[in-house]
Design a protein around this motif. Sequence first.
Motif, PDB file in Angstrom:
ATOM      1  N   TYR A 130      56.521  23.102 -36.150  1.00  0.00           N
ATOM      2  CA  TYR A 130      56.855  22.031 -37.115  1.00  0.00           C
ATOM      3  C   TYR A 130      58.000  22.847 -37.969  1.00  0.00           C
ATOM      4  CZ  TYR A 130      53.260  19.129 -35.614  1.00  0.00           C
ATOM      5  OH  TYR A 130      52.269  17.979 -34.885  1.00  0.00           O
ATOM      6  N   HIS A 132      59.933  22.153 -41.722  1.00  0.00           N
ATOM      7  CA  HIS A 132      60.148  20.881 -42.970  1.00  0.00           C
ATOM      8  C   HIS A 132      61.717  21.387 -43.492  1.00  0.00           C
ATOM      9  CE1 HIS A 132      60.056  24.877 -45.430  1.00  0.00           C
ATOM     10  NE2 HIS A 132      58.923  25.119 -44.905  1.00  0.00           N
ATOM     11  N   GLU A 137      62.383  14.003 -43.454  1.00  0.00           N
ATOM     12  CA  GLU A 137      61.293  13.250 -42.750  1.00  0.00           C
ATOM     13  C   GLU A 137      60.373  14.429 -42.383  1.00  0.00           C
ATOM     14  OE1 GLU A 137      64.465  12.395 -42.038  1.00  0.00           O
ATOM     15  OE2 GLU A 137      64.474  10.430 -43.104  1.00  0.00           O
ATOM     16  N   ASP A 138      61.002  15.269 -41.730  1.00  0.00           N
ATOM     17  CA  ASP A 138      60.060  16.469 -41.264  1.00  0.00           C
ATOM     18  C   ASP A 138      59.249  17.139 -42.320  1.00  0.00           C
ATOM     19  OD1 ASP A 138      60.894  16.271 -38.690  1.00  0.00           O
ATOM     20  OD2 ASP A 138      62.498  17.470 -38.798  1.00  0.00           O
ATOM     21  N   ASP A 139      60.074  17.175 -43.736  1.00  0.00           N
ATOM     22  CA  ASP A 139      59.343  18.009 -44.667  1.00  0.00           C
ATOM     23  C   ASP A 139      58.018  16.848 -45.135  1.00  0.00           C
ATOM     24  OD1 ASP A 139      59.246  19.490 -47.121  1.00  0.00           O
ATOM     25  OD2 ASP A 139      59.499  18.020 -48.209  1.00  0.00           O
ATOM     26  N   ASP A 141      56.338  14.902 -43.185  1.00  0.00           N
ATOM     27  CA  ASP A 141      55.397  14.977 -42.188  1.00  0.00           C
ATOM     28  C   ASP A 141      54.581  16.343 -42.331  1.00  0.00           C
ATOM     29  OD1 ASP A 141      54.218  14.246 -39.851  1.00  0.00           O
ATOM     30  OD2 ASP A 141      55.440  15.797 -38.724  1.00  0.00           O
TER      31      ASP A 141
END
Length: 158
Positions: A130, A132, A137-139, A141
Motif C-alpha cells: 500500500y 498513500h 483515493e490510496d491515501d 484507503d
Amino acid sequence: MKLRVYYTNEQSTHKTDIALRNLVRRAVLATLEYEGFDRDCEVSVTFTDNGGIRELNREYREKDAATDVLSFPMYDFFAGDTPPEGFPCELGDIVLSLERAESQAEEFGHSFKREVAFLTVHSTLHLLGYDHELSEEDDADMRRRQKEVMEILKITRD
C-alpha cells in the motif's frame, strides 16, 4: 501463520523492552491478519532516533529530514512479485524513530504506545504494497485500513 520479528536498537533514549517489542509484534500481526496474509513471514524492525532515520531518509528517499517511520518492502505484491512457496516470506524492514514517535504522541495528545502501534501498522501496510502517496483515493484507503487495524488492537488515544 508464524511471524518472526527481528529487532535492532540503534538509539539510546527509549527503552526497547519486551513490552515495546511485543507491542510492535502485535501491531504487525494484527495488520497481516486484517489483510488476510496467511504465509509464514519475517519482518525486521530497527528502533532509531531522528538522526538515524534522517540519514536513511536522505539516502533512500532523497529527503534530508527526519521522519517517523520508513518501510523497505522486499516484494511488490500488487505487481505480482511474490516469494517462492515453501519458504518464510521476508516481508521487509521497518525503521522506527522512537524520538519522533514520542514527539508526535505529545503533539497529537495520545500515548507513546499508541503512536508506536500506529506507525507499525502504517509501515506494515507499506510492506504489503500500500502507498498513500500515489493518490487521494490510496491515501483514504490506507487511512481506513490503519483505523480498522488500530480498532482491532484496541489501543485507544490514552
